[in-house]
Design a protein around this motif. Structure first.
Motif, PDB file in Angstrom:
ATOM      1  N   VAL A   1       0.861  -1.183   0.000  1.00  0.00           N
ATOM      2  CA  VAL A   1       0.000   0.000   0.000  1.00  0.00           C
ATOM      3  C   VAL A   1       0.897   1.232   0.000  1.00  0.00           C
ATOM      4  N   ASP A   2       0.673   2.114  -0.956  1.00  0.00           N
ATOM      5  CA  ASP A   2       1.425   3.371  -1.013  1.00  0.00           C
ATOM      6  C   ASP A   2       0.804   4.377  -0.047  1.00  0.00           C
ATOM      7  N   ARG A   3       1.666   5.033   0.741  1.00  0.00           N
ATOM      8  CA  ARG A   3       1.204   6.007   1.722  1.00  0.00           C
ATOM      9  C   ARG A   3       1.832   7.362   1.416  1.00  0.00           C
ATOM     10  N   PRO A   4       1.028   8.383   1.131  1.00  0.00           N
ATOM     11  CA  PRO A   4       1.586   9.707   0.808  1.00  0.00           C
ATOM     12  C   PRO A   4       2.466  10.240   1.934  1.00  0.00           C
ATOM     13  N   GLY A   5       3.675  10.633   1.570  1.00  0.00           N
ATOM     14  CA  GLY A   5       4.598  11.191   2.548  1.00  0.00           C
ATOM     15  C   GLY A   5       5.297  10.164   3.404  1.00  0.00           C
ATOM     16  N   GLU A   6       5.017   8.885   3.228  1.00  0.00           N
ATOM     17  CA  GLU A   6       5.642   7.827   4.010  1.00  0.00           C
ATOM     18  C   GLU A   6       6.080   6.695   3.094  1.00  0.00           C
ATOM     19  N   LEU A   7       6.875   5.794   3.652  1.00  0.00           N
ATOM     20  CA  LEU A   7       7.284   4.628   2.891  1.00  0.00           C
ATOM     21  C   LEU A   7       6.101   3.682   2.692  1.00  0.00           C
ATOM     22  N   PRO A   8       6.052   2.966   1.566  1.00  0.00           N
ATOM     23  CA  PRO A   8       4.988   1.972   1.376  1.00  0.00           C
ATOM     24  C   PRO A   8       5.081   0.877   2.435  1.00  0.00           C
ATOM     25  N   VAL A   9       3.958   0.228   2.704  1.00  0.00           N
ATOM     26  CA  VAL A   9       3.925  -0.883   3.641  1.00  0.00           C
ATOM     27  C   VAL A   9       3.439  -2.127   2.917  1.00  0.00           C
ATOM     28  N   THR A  10       4.109  -3.237   3.150  1.00  0.00           N
ATOM     29  CA  THR A  10       3.754  -4.503   2.512  1.00  0.00           C
ATOM     30  C   THR A  10       3.429  -5.523   3.598  1.00  0.00           C
ATOM     31  N   HIS A  11       2.159  -5.851   3.729  1.00  0.00           N
ATOM     32  CA  HIS A  11       1.712  -6.817   4.734  1.00  0.00           C
ATOM     33  C   HIS A  11       0.611  -7.681   4.129  1.00  0.00           C
ATOM     34  N   ARG A  12       0.123  -8.618   4.949  1.00  0.00           N
ATOM     35  CA  ARG A  12      -0.919  -9.534   4.498  1.00  0.00           C
ATOM     36  C   ARG A  12      -2.302  -8.971   4.853  1.00  0.00           C
ATOM     37  N   VAL A  13      -3.225  -9.069   3.904  1.00  0.00           N
ATOM     38  CA  VAL A  13      -4.588  -8.551   4.103  1.00  0.00           C
ATOM     39  C   VAL A  13      -5.351  -9.477   5.050  1.00  0.00           C
ATOM     40  N   THR A  14      -5.962  -8.875   6.085  1.00  0.00           N
ATOM     41  CA  THR A  14      -6.719  -9.668   7.063  1.00  0.00           C
ATOM     42  C   THR A  14      -8.222  -9.418   6.986  1.00  0.00           C
ATOM     43  N   SER A  15      -8.629  -8.278   6.430  1.00  0.00           N
ATOM     44  CA  SER A  15     -10.067  -8.019   6.264  1.00  0.00           C
ATOM     45  C   SER A  15     -10.271  -6.995   5.156  1.00  0.00           C
ATOM     46  N   ILE A  16     -11.458  -7.051   4.536  1.00  0.00           N
ATOM     47  CA  ILE A  16     -11.793  -6.141   3.435  1.00  0.00           C
ATOM     48  C   ILE A  16     -13.210  -5.626   3.664  1.00  0.00           C
ATOM     49  N   GLU A  17     -13.375  -4.310   3.554  1.00  0.00           N
ATOM     50  CA  GLU A  17     -14.685  -3.684   3.674  1.00  0.00           C
ATOM     51  C   GLU A  17     -14.908  -2.760   2.483  1.00  0.00           C
ATOM     52  N   PRO A  18     -16.175  -2.550   2.077  1.00  0.00           N
ATOM     53  CA  PRO A  18     -16.444  -1.602   0.985  1.00  0.00           C
ATOM     54  C   PRO A  18     -16.041  -0.184   1.376  1.00  0.00           C
ATOM     55  N   GLY A  19     -15.650   0.591   0.377  1.00  0.00           N
ATOM     56  CA  GLY A  19     -15.279   1.974   0.612  1.00  0.00           C
ATOM     57  C   GLY A  19     -16.401   2.925   0.242  1.00  0.00           C
ATOM     58  N   ALA A  20     -16.078   4.213   0.128  1.00  0.00           N
ATOM     59  CA  ALA A  20     -17.080   5.236  -0.177  1.00  0.00           C
ATOM     60  C   ALA A  20     -17.545   5.167  -1.623  1.00  0.00           C
TER      61      ALA A  20
END
Length: 205
Positions: A104-123
């Motif tokens: 996941v790219d994060r503005p102003g920070e380093l990207p983070v690479t982890h395992r997905v544990t849950s998914i919810e709908p967005g806006a």
């Protein structure tokens, strides 16, 4: 005197008289190559293979959104230990599944690479809100991520992050460029004409 005796005497005549034997044509004979030439050819093949790999990576980056990421920490150990390089591909958030390892790219920070544990709908229909956790971590990341796309890890190669990082150094790139140039010049530099002179001296035109 028979015909066979005549032929034998003609073959033995140059040796008996001390005259040099006629030189044989080199056509059809395998060329003799020294170890330096063989090593040079091997290095040329390696350089060519490296160039092809670079071209393929550039094409994949533009056409299939496939790139490289390096792991500096061990938060994904033992699945992806520190010092690994992963091949990742950008996908829409709607294609994410629980258990995927994504960046996941994060503005102003380093990207983070982890395992997905849950998914919810967005806006919106394109958005998803996901939670993630590193395989080596005891708890999930402190906050969820709202994404429209992520980079999913396709596979990883451990222990080559330092090598890949070093290849991006200007000093290393300059040295490799000079070495490749010298290798190409050496490979195509005109060789000595001593062999041709010897063949002409032996009677071969």
């Amino acid at each position: 005197m028979t015909t066979s005796e005549t032929r034998r005497s003609l073959r033995e005549q140059p040796a008996a008289s001390g005259a040099p034997a006629p030189a044989l044509s080199p056509v059809g004979r395998p060329s003799r190559r020294g170890p330096g030439r063989a090593i040079g050819d091997l290095l040329l093949w390696i350089a060519a293979a490296g160039g092809v790999i670079c071209i393929v990576l550039v094409v994949l980056a533009f056409t299939a959104q496939i790139t490289l990421i390096m792991f500096r920490t061990g938060s994904m150990s033992p699945t992806i230990p520190a010092g690994s390089v992963s091949i990742v591909q950008r996908i829409p958030a709607g294609e994410i599944e629980i258990g995927d390892v994504v960046t996941v790219d994060r503005p102003g920070e380093l990207p983070v690479t982890h395992r997905v544990t849950s998914i919810e709908p967005g806006a919106s229909a394109q958005e998803r809100v996901i939670t993630m956790r590193g395989d080596a971590n005891a708890s999930e990341d402190p906050f969820p991520y709202t994404v429209t796309s992520v980079r999913i890890v396709l596979f990883s190669v451990p222990g080559i992050a330092l090598l890949v990082a070093g290849m991006g150094s200007p000093i290393v790139l300059g040295g490799l460029t000079l070495a490749a140039t010298a290798l190409v010049v050496w490979a195509f530099w005109p060789r000595s004409g001593g062999g041709s002179r010897r063949r002409r001296a032996g009677g071969v035109i």
